[in-house]
Scaffold this motif. Structure first.
Motif, PDB file in Angstrom:
ATOM      1  N   GLU A  91       0.856  -1.185   0.000  1.00 48.55           N
ATOM      2  CA  GLU A  91       0.000   0.000   0.000  1.00 48.55           C
ATOM      3  C   GLU A  91       0.893   1.236   0.000  1.00 48.55           C
ATOM      4  OE1 GLU A  91      -2.622   2.118   0.064  1.00 48.55           O
ATOM      5  OE2 GLU A  91      -3.629   0.512  -1.028  1.00 48.55           O
ATOM      6  N   LYS A  92       0.283   2.358  -0.374  1.00 47.01           N
ATOM      7  CA  LYS A  92       1.039   3.615  -0.397  1.00 47.01           C
ATOM      8  C   LYS A  92       1.139   4.186   1.025  1.00 47.01           C
ATOM      9  CE  LYS A  92      -2.859   5.764   0.365  1.00 47.01           C
ATOM     10  NZ  LYS A  92      -3.098   6.462   1.643  1.00 47.01           N
ATOM     11  N   PRO A  93       2.175   5.009   1.279  1.00 47.80           N
ATOM     12  CA  PRO A  93       3.327   5.237   0.419  1.00 47.80           C
ATOM     13  C   PRO A  93       4.237   4.014   0.422  1.00 47.80           C
ATOM     14  CG  PRO A  93       3.669   6.332   2.516  1.00 47.80           C
ATOM     15  CD  PRO A  93       2.273   5.774   2.559  1.00 47.80           C
ATOM     16  N   PHE A  94       5.126   3.937  -0.562  1.00 50.74           N
ATOM     17  CA  PHE A  94       5.993   2.765  -0.704  1.00 50.74           C
ATOM     18  C   PHE A  94       6.793   2.512   0.574  1.00 50.74           C
ATOM     19  CE2 PHE A  94       9.949   0.856  -2.665  1.00 50.74           C
ATOM     20  CZ  PHE A  94       9.367  -0.373  -2.932  1.00 50.74           C
ATOM     21  N   ALA A  95       7.236   3.564   1.227  1.00 49.18           N
ATOM     22  CA  ALA A  95       7.899   3.510   2.536  1.00 49.18           C
ATOM     23  C   ALA A  95       7.709   4.891   3.157  1.00 49.18           C
ATOM     24  CB  ALA A  95       9.380   3.164   2.381  1.00 49.18           C
ATOM     25  N   VAL A  96       8.299   5.109   4.318  1.00 41.41           N
ATOM     26  CA  VAL A  96       8.205   6.424   4.949  1.00 41.41           C
ATOM     27  C   VAL A  96       9.368   7.306   4.520  1.00 41.41           C
ATOM     28  CG1 VAL A  96       8.262   7.665   7.147  1.00 41.41           C
ATOM     29  CG2 VAL A  96       6.835   5.622   6.895  1.00 41.41           C
ATOM     30  N   THR A  97      10.586   6.784   4.594  1.00 41.24           N
ATOM     31  CA  THR A  97      11.748   7.557   4.177  1.00 41.24           C
ATOM     32  C   THR A  97      12.238   7.066   2.827  1.00 41.24           C
ATOM     33  OG1 THR A  97      13.448   6.134   5.162  1.00 41.24           O
ATOM     34  CG2 THR A  97      12.407   7.781   6.607  1.00 41.24           C
ATOM     35  N   THR A  98      12.874   7.956   2.099  1.00 44.15           N
ATOM     36  CA  THR A  98      13.432   7.591   0.801  1.00 44.15           C
ATOM     37  C   THR A  98      14.486   6.506   0.951  1.00 44.15           C
ATOM     38  OG1 THR A  98      13.014   9.859   0.079  1.00 44.15           O
ATOM     39  CG2 THR A  98      14.512   8.540  -1.272  1.00 44.15           C
ATOM     40  N   GLU A  99      15.252   6.564   2.022  1.00 47.73           N
ATOM     41  CA  GLU A  99      16.295   5.573   2.264  1.00 47.73           C
ATOM     42  C   GLU A  99      15.691   4.188   2.481  1.00 47.73           C
ATOM     43  OE1 GLU A  99      17.623   9.552   2.771  1.00 47.73           O
ATOM     44  OE2 GLU A  99      16.004   8.490   3.827  1.00 47.73           O
ATOM     45  N   GLU A 100      14.585   4.110   3.217  1.00 49.52           N
ATOM     46  CA  GLU A 100      13.919   2.821   3.425  1.00 49.52           C
ATOM     47  C   GLU A 100      13.466   2.231   2.096  1.00 49.52           C
ATOM     48  OE1 GLU A 100      11.784   3.194   7.817  1.00 49.52           O
ATOM     49  OE2 GLU A 100      10.699   3.798   6.011  1.00 49.52           O
ATOM     50  N   GLY A 101      12.842   3.063   1.274  1.00 48.49           N
ATOM     51  CA  GLY A 101      12.364   2.590  -0.020  1.00 48.49           C
ATOM     52  C   GLY A 101      13.490   2.070  -0.885  1.00 48.49           C
ATOM     53  N   ALA A 102      14.626   2.767  -0.859  1.00 46.95           N
ATOM     54  CA  ALA A 102      15.774   2.331  -1.647  1.00 46.95           C
ATOM     55  C   ALA A 102      16.259   0.966  -1.184  1.00 46.95           C
ATOM     56  CB  ALA A 102      16.896   3.362  -1.557  1.00 46.95           C
ATOM     57  N   ARG A 103      16.242   0.720   0.127  1.00 53.23           N
ATOM     58  CA  ARG A 103      16.681  -0.581   0.639  1.00 53.23           C
ATOM     59  C   ARG A 103      15.751  -1.694   0.161  1.00 53.23           C
ATOM     60  NH1 ARG A 103      18.037   2.435   5.324  1.00 53.23           N
ATOM     61  NH2 ARG A 103      16.118   1.877   6.418  1.00 53.23           N
ATOM     62  N   VAL A 104      14.464  -1.407   0.084  1.00 49.19           N
ATOM     63  CA  VAL A 104      13.523  -2.416  -0.406  1.00 49.19           C
ATOM     64  C   VAL A 104      13.829  -2.771  -1.855  1.00 49.19           C
ATOM     65  CG1 VAL A 104      11.100  -2.873  -0.962  1.00 49.19           C
ATOM     66  CG2 VAL A 104      11.695  -1.791   1.216  1.00 49.19           C
ATOM     67  N   LEU A 105      14.050  -1.768  -2.702  1.00 51.11           N
ATOM     68  CA  LEU A 105      14.346  -2.031  -4.106  1.00 51.11           C
ATOM     69  C   LEU A 105      15.660  -2.781  -4.259  1.00 51.11           C
ATOM     70  CD1 LEU A 105      13.289   1.231  -5.994  1.00 51.11           C
ATOM     71  CD2 LEU A 105      11.996  -0.884  -5.673  1.00 51.11           C
ATOM     72  N   GLU A 106      16.659  -2.403  -3.493  1.00 49.68           N
ATOM     73  CA  GLU A 106      17.956  -3.084  -3.566  1.00 49.68           C
ATOM     74  C   GLU A 106      17.822  -4.547  -3.158  1.00 49.68           C
ATOM     75  OE1 GLU A 106      20.357  -0.716  -1.031  1.00 49.68           O
ATOM     76  OE2 GLU A 106      20.458   0.980  -2.429  1.00 49.68           O
ATOM     77  N   ALA A 107      17.083  -4.800  -2.086  1.00 48.82           N
ATOM     78  CA  ALA A 107      16.904  -6.180  -1.621  1.00 48.82           C
ATOM     79  C   ALA A 107      16.140  -7.003  -2.652  1.00 48.82           C
ATOM     80  CB  ALA A 107      16.176  -6.182  -0.279  1.00 48.82           C
ATOM     81  N   ALA A 108      15.115  -6.398  -3.259  1.00 45.16           N
ATOM     82  CA  ALA A 108      14.319  -7.120  -4.259  1.00 45.16           C
ATOM     83  C   ALA A 108      15.158  -7.460  -5.485  1.00 45.16           C
ATOM     84  CB  ALA A 108      13.109  -6.281  -4.655  1.00 45.16           C
ATOM     85  N   ALA A 109      15.996  -6.518  -5.918  1.00 48.31           N
ATOM     86  CA  ALA A 109      16.854  -6.770  -7.076  1.00 48.31           C
ATOM     87  C   ALA A 109      17.826  -7.909  -6.779  1.00 48.31           C
ATOM     88  CB  ALA A 109      17.612  -5.503  -7.453  1.00 48.31           C
ATOM     89  N   ALA A 110      18.384  -7.911  -5.580  1.00 49.58           N
ATOM     90  CA  ALA A 110      19.331  -8.959  -5.202  1.00 49.58           C
ATOM     91  C   ALA A 110      18.648 -10.323  -5.115  1.00 49.58           C
ATOM     92  CB  ALA A 110      19.998  -8.605  -3.873  1.00 49.58           C
ATOM     93  N   ALA A 111      17.386 -10.320  -4.668  1.00 46.07           N
ATOM     94  CA  ALA A 111      16.661 -11.583  -4.503  1.00 46.07           C
ATOM     95  C   ALA A 111      15.962 -12.037  -5.782  1.00 46.07           C
ATOM     96  CB  ALA A 111      15.627 -11.440  -3.378  1.00 46.07           C
ATOM     97  N   GLY A 112      15.877 -11.158  -6.778  1.00 46.53           N
ATOM     98  CA  GLY A 112      15.215 -11.517  -8.026  1.00 46.53           C
ATOM     99  C   GLY A 112      13.711 -11.616  -7.912  1.00 46.53           C
ATOM    100  N   VAL A 113      13.106 -10.776  -7.043  1.00 45.66           N
ATOM    101  CA  VAL A 113      11.657 -10.771  -6.872  1.00 45.66           C
ATOM    102  C   VAL A 113      11.094  -9.431  -7.339  1.00 45.66           C
ATOM    103  CG1 VAL A 113      11.752 -12.417  -4.971  1.00 45.66           C
ATOM    104  CG2 VAL A 113      11.773  -9.962  -4.477  1.00 45.66           C
ATOM    105  N   LEU A 114       9.775  -9.378  -7.502  1.00 43.87           N
ATOM    106  CA  LEU A 114       9.099  -8.181  -7.993  1.00 43.87           C
ATOM    107  C   LEU A 114       8.631  -7.299  -6.841  1.00 43.87           C
ATOM    108  CD1 LEU A 114       6.814  -9.815 -10.726  1.00 43.87           C
ATOM    109  CD2 LEU A 114       9.084  -8.793 -11.032  1.00 43.87           C
ATOM    110  N   THR A 115       8.594  -6.000  -7.091  1.00 48.44           N
ATOM    111  CA  THR A 115       8.000  -5.061  -6.135  1.00 48.44           C
ATOM    112  C   THR A 115       6.917  -4.247  -6.838  1.00 48.44           C
ATOM    113  OG1 THR A 115       9.635  -3.320  -6.608  1.00 48.44           O
ATOM    114  CG2 THR A 115      10.115  -4.835  -4.788  1.00 48.44           C
TER     115      THR A 115
END
Length: 362
Positions: A91-115
């Motif tokens: 659900e929105k927002p994607f995260a609270v801080t921009t840094e948190e959101g970036a960590r989610v995208l980085e983890a997803a890319a490393a794991a090969g999953v979709l966000t």
């Protein structure tokens, strides 16, 4: 796509109404810190199991976690699900801080999953018809846009409104995603922002439910204005308020060299798109030409199931919008222009598509 839903609060009801209409999405499990709410969500739904949060994240049947927790928990839950090899749709927002959101995208890319990231309202016929009109050159070259959301506050109707008035809430992070996702879908990504903000009151009074009459603190700004500088050169002006009463403005207007387009409420999937052409004498309502028909919350999951990595309501879009919103708040605090470091492709347009997934036109 087999979905486990974490968080069974108010917004979950709208997702539950949609699941039976999504041909490629199946709800298989639900979880909530309040087990009674999870049991209520699963009631009458064959094959939907009630699990703890830990059990759902570890469950082998669940391939995608639908994260409907409060904003402060979005990143934490997403990261746990990604670590377990699950796709995530938040659900929105994607995260609270921009840094948190970036960590989610980085983890997803490393794991090969979709966000994926709400709102998926931009996939409905309202915003997508407006997108088609702009792409067809009907209003000429876009010059500017306005986005206006005015309400006296969610505490008037929401029985548990606390999270709206802490960092991660407020009118911009709560309602801004609908408007900014639409603006990026219509006009492309944002490269810089300016902003100003204010806070009318230090507390609010709950107006309904078992806590009616209780006061809660306000620790975030409740009236925010901003200007978004799109990479295309278009300037979008935002007004997002939990303080004001009403407005006569269209939710979104797009101004071009050959006309002005009135875009319906981006918190809804449909609504009339209206055009005032250059030299015209009045507004005209345009026919529906794009978007998922009869869509509801969860159509983004259907889009994810069908399109995979090319999903339109993507985590990358959610992250870009999150950085834009936090940039506006940073600009308001500092009095300076803030450059946006991320960018994103405009999501692919949605041709007019029936509820069963059949493309009607486009």
């Amino acid at each position: 796509m087999k979905v486990g839903m974490i968080g069974c609060g108010v917004i979950s009801r709208q997702y539950l109404e949609s699941f039976d209409r999504l041909p490629d999405v199946q709800l298989v499990a639900v979880a909530d810190l309040d087990r009674a709410r999870a049991e209520a969500a699963a009631e009458g739904r064959e094959g939907v199991r009630v699990l703890s949060v830990d059990e759902l994240i570890a469950d082998a049947e669940v391939d995608t976690v639908l994260n409907l927790t409060i904003p402060a928990a979005h990143a934490e839950v997403d990261l746990r699900a990604i670590a377990a090899g699950k796709n995530v749709y938040s659900e929105k927002p994607f995260a609270v801080t921009t840094e948190e959101g970036a960590r989610v995208l980085e983890a997803a890319a490393a794991a090969g999953v979709l966000t994926g990231s709400a709102p998926d309202t931009v996939l409905g016929t309202g915003t997508q018809t407006a997108r088609a009109v702009i792409d067809d050159g009907v209003i000429g070259t876009p010059i500017a846009a306005t986005a206006t959301m005015v309400t006296p506050g969610h505490e008037r109707w929401h029985p548990q409104p606390d999270f709206y008035y802490v960092p991660g809430g407020g009118p911009l992070l709560d309602m801004g995603p609908y408007y900014i996702h639409a603006l990026v879908t219509l006009l492309g990504p944002v490269e810089a922002v300016i902003g100003a903000a204010s806070r009318l009151r230090t507390e609010r009074t709950i107006g309904s439910g078992p806590r009616e009459g209780e006061t809660i603190p306000v620790t975030t700004d409740t009236h925010v204005t901003g200007v978004l500088v799109h990479e295309s050169g278009v300037l979008s002006t935002l007004v997002m308020s939990f303080d004001a009463v009403a407005t006569t403005a269209h939710p979104i207007e797009i101004h071009g060299t050959a006309g002005t387009l009135a875009v319906p409420d981006p918190n809804r999937f449909d609504g009339d798109v209206r055009l005032h052409p250059l030299g015209g004498e009045s507004w005209e309502t345009l026919p529906v030409t794009g978007g998922y028909e009869q869509a509801g919350r969860g159509i983004g999951l259907q889009d994810m199931a069908v399109r995979g990595a090319d999903l339109r309501a993507s985590g990358e879009l959610g992250q870009h919008v999150l950085e834009v919103m936090n940039g506006v708040l940073e600009a308001a605090a500092s009095g300076t222009l803030i450059e946006i470091t991320s960018t994103v492709e405009r999501p692919a347009a949605v041709p007019l598509t029936a509820a069963d997934g059949a493309v009607v036109a486009g």
